[in-house]
Design an enzyme around this catalytic site. Structure first.
Site, mmCIF file in Angstrom:
data_model
loop_
_atom_site.group_PDB
_atom_site.id
_atom_site.type_symbol
_atom_site.label_atom_id
_atom_site.label_comp_id
_atom_site.label_asym_id
_atom_site.label_seq_id
_atom_site.Cartn_x
_atom_site.Cartn_y
_atom_site.Cartn_z
ATOM 1 N N ASP A 27 -4.549 55.774 82.842
ATOM 2 C CA ASP A 27 -3.637 54.644 82.894
ATOM 3 C C ASP A 27 -3.449 54.176 84.334
ATOM 4 O OD1 ASP A 27 -1.605 53.013 81.406
ATOM 5 O OD2 ASP A 27 -0.228 54.016 82.773
ATOM 6 N N GLU A 80 -16.863 71.073 85.226
ATOM 7 C CA GLU A 80 -16.720 72.502 84.931
ATOM 8 C C GLU A 80 -16.880 72.767 83.436
ATOM 9 O OE1 GLU A 80 -12.897 73.759 86.292
ATOM 10 O OE2 GLU A 80 -13.200 73.028 88.344
#
Length: 603
Positions: free
Chosen positions: A239, A294
């Protein structure tokens, strides 16, 4: 199907096939409080996570590849969940963490990926950090996580007793972007009733902006990313991605940056805003990229950045940052060939310059629905909501144009976003009484703007049920128009001529014709297609055969056009009319405000 292409077609984009799912995905936006309610949450009239889970099959059957969920985190709900008090908890309004896990598991079992909203520009004023900052007082370490500053006197000098805000910045929702602590409604009788410090909020006063220069803020959001990634989310829609960094000097800037359309309406001589689209924001997203990596190479970041190609939107989607950015230029474009051609060309060029996909969108929870605003006298982004005494859309014209625009959008290379209800042809609710409005923009503008409630009305699922089947009790947090019975999902499933069936076929064609991965050429100036004000050739890779073939995507606007000789209609957004020319030859007339897919007869 022939793959022949006119020799003087203008190449706009060279397509390619990719294993990166997001490059061609259709992503369906779910606004949780308005999708479906199960009554598992704390209010029977508000949608919740179990309600979404129970209705996910609808999205899978539609042919979408992923869902994006607007915020469901713990929140006081001052801005429909975009005021987060705890990023690791589910608001009881929507259910529990176990409900979120169940939703993720069911979506994945249906082949749907799940993107969740993340709100990093600001927190709720009920967030533990902000409450600690209030309690700690001026000059404390706790206040450094936000933008607390002394005010100014009448001459503009900084003073601890300042009656005026630190600068002239305005809130997106209207009024000033600063609140003095002692002026908060909860200040009288509290420890900070005499605290004359001001804090920054580029949105509502209940949404204080975070200070992203602070290392604790950056570390906290890395941990939040890992929390949700470990639960199985496939990505994050970020956002206000362009707003995290501010000029630390907080200089005056007397202009206003609007929601969605951003700085496009600013004059060319306006200085760059000190709070939007600073280059330093990109370092943050490079850090986020490393966190997502990751967990593998298929987790994505999507930028909600109110920035145009000429303002650097492509910087957000460089290889070491985000994967997608919403194309608000396309959403805000006026309904005419010249503007659309320019937006399509510029958007593809901007994204191609960094090897990113272009992400198309026509509606979301912040704008008047396309199936209404495209029937106003002035097309484009539209007003900030519509009320009964304001211009009412021409409903038939708006839906006709919206279908044509969706069909054009789905033929463009890249990814496409679909806001819940667009597949049903839902219009804006333009007759909501002011007494039911909840959008903070309505209140902060002293009712000058209707706000965004009209595009957030709960979906109609069953025509004959109370509340159109939105909730088991029949209650809905916003009232639905009675005429939505004709647009309910069960009504449309029962009719082969419905908008829902048409939209399913559209997404099926998009996949079968490989349009998302195709080359795109502009052929608008060629003699055969001169009557079509916008004509594009998409040379897609067809899924079944793996062969390339040409589809002409032709759109009319104010005037109708004839299907050229030698071409047949594959699909259209409106019924075509048989016509006979002077020689007695029968052809097809494409009416105004219509998109058709054409293929050449095999020789």
């Amino acid at each position: 199907m022939t793959s022949a292409l006119p020799t003087n077609a203008v190449l706009l984009h060279s397509g390619s096939q990719s294993n990166d799912w997001w490059r061609s995905a259709v992503i369906y936006q779910i606004y949780p409080r308005s999708y479906a309610a199960s009554n598992a949450g704390t209010l029977p009239d508000v949608g919740d996570l179990p309600g979404i889970t129970a209705r996910l099959q609808h999205i899978a059957d539609l042919g979408a590849d992923a869902v994006w969920l607007s915020p469901f985190y713990a929140s006081p709900q001052k801005d429909a969940g975009y005021d987060v008090s705890d990023y690791r908890a589910i608001d009881p309004l929507f259910g529990t963490l176990e409900d979120a896990d169940a939703l993720l598991n069911h979506a994945h079992s249906l082949g749907l990926r799940v993107i969740v909203d993340l709100v990093p520009n600001h927190t709720s004023d009920q967030h533990a950090w902000f409450q600690e900052a209030l309690a700690a007082g001026p000059g404390s370490a706790e206040r450094e996580r936000y933008w607390f500053r002394p005010g100014r006197d009448a001459e503009g000098n900084e003073t601890t007793d300042g009656k005026f805000p630190p600068n002239d910045w305005t809130s997106i929702f209207g009024s000033i972007a600063w609140t003095r602590v002692c002026d908060r409604p909860d200040a009288p009788g509290s420890a900070w009733k005499n605290d004359r410090s001001w804090y920054l909020h580029l949105f509502d006063s209940s949404q204080p902006d975070l200070n992203w220069e602070h290392p604790e803020v950056r570390e906290e959001f890395h941990d939040i990313l890992r929390f949700w990634l470990s639960r199985g989310v496939d990505g994050f829609r970020v956002d206000v991605a362009h707003g995290l960094m501010k000029d630390a000097a907080l200089p005056d800037w007397q202009f206003h940056w609007g929601m969605v359309d951003g700085g496009d309406k600013l004059a060319s001589d306006v200085p760059p805003p000190p709070m939007w689209n600073l280059d330093s924001v990109h370092e943050i997203y490079r850090g986020w990229r490393s966190v997502l990596d990751e967990f593998g190479q298929d987790r994505i970041l999507v930028a909600e950045a109110w920035v145009a190609p000429g303002q650097g939107i492509e910087k957000f989607v460089r290889a070491d940052e985000m994967n997608q950015s919403f194309n608000f230029d396309f959403l805000c474009c006026k309904w005419n060939a010249a503007d659309l051609r320019a937006v399509i060309k510029d958007s593809l060029a901007a994204m191609d310059s960094v090897g990113a996909t272009t992400t198309w969108v026509l509606s979301n929870h912040d704008v008047v629905r396309a199936a209404s605003r495209m029937g106003l006298s002035e097309t484009g982004k539209g007003p900030n909501g519509i009320r009964t005494w304001e211009e009412q859309p021409d409903a038939a014209l708006a839906l006709r144009r919206a279908k044509a625009a969706h069909m054009l959008m789905m033929a463009l290379p890249g990814s496409a976003y679909l806001y819940q209800g667009e597949e049903l042809g839902l219009p804006e609710h333009t007759t909501l009484p002011d007494s039911v409005r909840q959008d903070p923009a309505f209140f902060r503008t002293q009712h000058a703007e209707a706000g965004r409630d009209g595009c957030r009305v709960p979906l109609p699922w069953e025509a004959s049920a109370a509340g159109f089947g939105f909730s088991p009790t029949g209650q809905t947090w916003l009232p639905q128009p009675a005429e939505w019975a004709e647009l309910a999902v069960d009504t449309q499933l029962a009719s082969a001529d419905s908008h829902l069936h048409w939209y399913r076929l559209l997404l099926q064609l998009r996949r079968d014709l490989g349009l998302a991965e195709g080359d795109l050429h502009d052929v608008s100036g060629l003699e055969d297609f001169a009557a079509f004000e916008l004509a594009l050739v998409n040379t897609g890779v067809h899924a079944e055969s793996g062969m390339r073939g040409s589809i002409v995507v032709a759109t009319t606007f104010a005037e109708p056009a004839l299907v050229p000789a030698g071409w047949q209609v594959v699909f259209s957004s409106a019924d075509l009319q048989p016509v006979e020319d002077a020689e007695g030859q029968t052809g097809l007339l494409v009416p105004a405000d219509t998109t058709v897919y054409l293929q050449q007869f095999a020789s």
